[in-house]
Scaffold this motif. Structure first.
Motif, PDB file in Angstrom:
ATOM      1  N   UNK A 146      29.226  33.718   5.026  1.00  0.00           N
ATOM      2  CA  UNK A 146      28.294  32.693   5.542  1.00  0.00           C
ATOM      3  C   UNK A 146      28.566  31.299   4.797  1.00  0.00           C
ATOM      4  N   UNK A 147      28.179  30.271   5.249  1.00  0.00           N
ATOM      5  CA  UNK A 147      28.294  28.938   4.535  1.00  0.00           C
ATOM      6  C   UNK A 147      26.893  28.238   4.464  1.00  0.00           C
ATOM      7  N   UNK A 148      26.049  28.993   3.756  1.00  0.00           N
ATOM      8  CA  UNK A 148      24.510  28.485   3.482  1.00  0.00           C
ATOM      9  C   UNK A 148      24.448  27.665   2.379  1.00  0.00           C
ATOM     10  N   UNK A 149      24.923  28.362   1.153  1.00  0.00           N
ATOM     11  CA  UNK A 149      24.664  28.093  -0.061  1.00  0.00           C
ATOM     12  C   UNK A 149      23.267  28.181  -0.441  1.00  0.00           C
ATOM     13  N   UNK A 150      22.883  29.227  -0.027  1.00  0.00           N
ATOM     14  CA  UNK A 150      21.236  29.602   0.051  1.00  0.00           C
ATOM     15  C   UNK A 150      21.076  30.925  -0.204  1.00  0.00           C
ATOM     16  N   UNK A 151      20.577  31.492  -1.213  1.00  0.00           N
ATOM     17  CA  UNK A 151      20.347  33.240  -1.613  1.00  0.00           C
ATOM     18  C   UNK A 151      19.515  33.647  -0.562  1.00  0.00           C
ATOM     19  N   UNK A 152      18.310  32.927  -0.096  1.00  0.00           N
ATOM     20  CA  UNK A 152      17.452  33.656   0.778  1.00  0.00           C
ATOM     21  C   UNK A 152      18.271  33.621   2.242  1.00  0.00           C
ATOM     22  N   UNK A 153      19.036  32.934   2.777  1.00  0.00           N
ATOM     23  CA  UNK A 153      19.822  32.944   3.663  1.00  0.00           C
ATOM     24  C   UNK A 153      20.749  33.829   3.875  1.00  0.00           C
ATOM     25  N   UNK A 154      21.452  34.038   2.489  1.00  0.00           N
ATOM     26  CA  UNK A 154      22.434  35.239   2.349  1.00  0.00           C
ATOM     27  C   UNK A 154      22.049  36.448   2.385  1.00  0.00           C
ATOM     28  N   UNK A 155      20.693  36.814   1.777  1.00  0.00           N
ATOM     29  CA  UNK A 155      20.037  37.982   1.734  1.00  0.00           C
ATOM     30  C   UNK A 155      19.644  38.339   3.331  1.00  0.00           C
ATOM     31  N   UNK A 156      19.199  37.301   4.147  1.00  0.00           N
ATOM     32  CA  UNK A 156      18.645  37.694   5.163  1.00  0.00           C
ATOM     33  C   UNK A 156      19.811  38.084   6.197  1.00  0.00           C
ATOM     34  N   UNK A 157      21.232  37.425   5.910  1.00  0.00           N
ATOM     35  CA  UNK A 157      22.233  37.675   6.938  1.00  0.00           C
ATOM     36  C   UNK A 157      22.786  38.922   6.372  1.00  0.00           C
ATOM     37  N   UNK A 158      22.688  39.452   5.406  1.00  0.00           N
ATOM     38  CA  UNK A 158      22.981  40.816   4.925  1.00  0.00           C
ATOM     39  C   UNK A 158      22.224  41.829   5.773  1.00  0.00           C
ATOM     40  N   UNK A 159      20.938  41.625   5.703  1.00  0.00           N
ATOM     41  CA  UNK A 159      20.006  42.351   6.164  1.00  0.00           C
ATOM     42  C   UNK A 159      20.265  42.462   7.564  1.00  0.00           C
ATOM     43  N   UNK A 160      20.292  41.624   8.189  1.00  0.00           N
ATOM     44  CA  UNK A 160      20.436  41.578   9.735  1.00  0.00           C
ATOM     45  C   UNK A 160      21.695  42.371   9.924  1.00  0.00           C
ATOM     46  N   UNK A 161      22.795  42.406   9.516  1.00  0.00           N
ATOM     47  CA  UNK A 161      23.830  43.007   9.734  1.00  0.00           C
ATOM     48  C   UNK A 161      23.781  44.589   9.239  1.00  0.00           C
ATOM     49  N   UNK A 162      23.006  45.001   8.293  1.00  0.00           N
ATOM     50  CA  UNK A 162      22.639  46.357   8.015  1.00  0.00           C
ATOM     51  C   UNK A 162      21.645  46.766   8.899  1.00  0.00           C
ATOM     52  N   UNK A 163      20.696  46.287   9.329  1.00  0.00           N
ATOM     53  CA  UNK A 163      19.789  46.637  10.497  1.00  0.00           C
ATOM     54  C   UNK A 163      20.376  46.901  11.737  1.00  0.00           C
ATOM     55  N   UNK A 164      21.298  45.926  12.177  1.00  0.00           N
ATOM     56  CA  UNK A 164      21.993  46.157  13.353  1.00  0.00           C
ATOM     57  C   UNK A 164      22.916  47.273  13.486  1.00  0.00           C
ATOM     58  N   UNK A 165      23.450  47.887  12.293  1.00  0.00           N
ATOM     59  CA  UNK A 165      24.212  48.839  12.085  1.00  0.00           C
ATOM     60  C   UNK A 165      23.410  50.211  11.855  1.00  0.00           C
TER      61      UNK A 165
END
Length: 226
Positions: free
Chosen positions: A63-82
């Motif tokens: 991701x290119x967020x430079x934002x830890x909240x957005x990074x954690x959320x992106x990882x969570x979305x990926x994990x939940x989708x799997x």
């Protein structure tokens, strides 16, 4: 299936050891063979973090967020989708104990807020170590919130709305959202992690920034809270 999610921004110096500890936690016999995903969210990484993460067996998400909240959320979305039923969050400069993941899921709660310990105080020195030990509650019933030691069920994550796009204190905001929806939170010292006391920190309001902001003379009386 369980998931370990690690946000990283140019962490090639530490991500290898972090992933070794995560792999050990994923292989803990107490999990009885339940599959574990490890996801490293590469947030604007320009160094070798991605290659080291893949060599360490992790899935990567750029991701290119430079934002830890957005990074954690992106990882969570990926994990939940799997299909992950439990999301365990830590940080790239943190090493988790072999029983860390098992201890989280065994607490029979919607979410788990764990404590942190520091073994190398580096530039902060002995006065900071003493101050930390005197003001930090490393015991069950504590009220500390650390993104380096946080777990949540998939259901509770959805109910709370996930991580807000905050550059710091995203962990605190998320736990407050969990409390607002009535989630059962275990404030436990059982899931163990060792984190960094580095003075070059990533999140402007995180653990490293808190350490740096304290008076080295320890005259302020400031304590380590959420």
């Amino acid at each position: 299936m369980l998931a370990i999610i690690i946000p990283a921004n140019n962490e090639e110096a530490v991500i290898g050891l972090c992933l070794q500890s995560a792999q050990a936690a994923a292989c803990c016999p107490s999990l009885q063979g339940e599959p574990v995903l490890t996801i490293v969210v590469l947030d604007a990484c320009t160094d070798g973090t991605a290659a080291i993460a893949r060599q360490g067996g992790a899935l990567t998400l750029a991701v290119d967020a430079r934002n830890v909240g957005m990074a954690r959320a992106a990882g969570a979305r990926m994990a939940l989708a799997m299909g992950a039923r439990w999301l365990a969050f830590t940080d790239a400069d943190t090493n988790v104990a072999p029983e860390w993941l098992h201890e989280q899921v065994s607490l029979d709660s919607d979410a788990v807020c764990g404590t942190v310990s520091v073994t190398d105080w580096g530039v902060h020195g002995e006065p900071m170590r003493r101050h930390f030990n005197a003001t930090y509650t490393d015991a069950d019933g504590h009220q500390h919130i650390h993104g380096a030691n946080l777990g949540v069920s998939a259901q509770a994550y959805h109910r709370a709305g996930g991580f807000a796009p905050l550059a710091s204190s995203e962990d605190v905001a998320f736990v407050r959202a969990l409390q607002a929806v009535g989630a059962r939170i275990a404030w436990s010292a059982a899931p163990r992690v060792v984190t960094s006391a580095r003075h070059v920190f990533r999140a402007p309001g995180g653990f490293g920034a808190t350490l740096l902001g304290l008076n080295p003379g320890l005259s302020t009386g400031q304590e380590f809270g959420a």
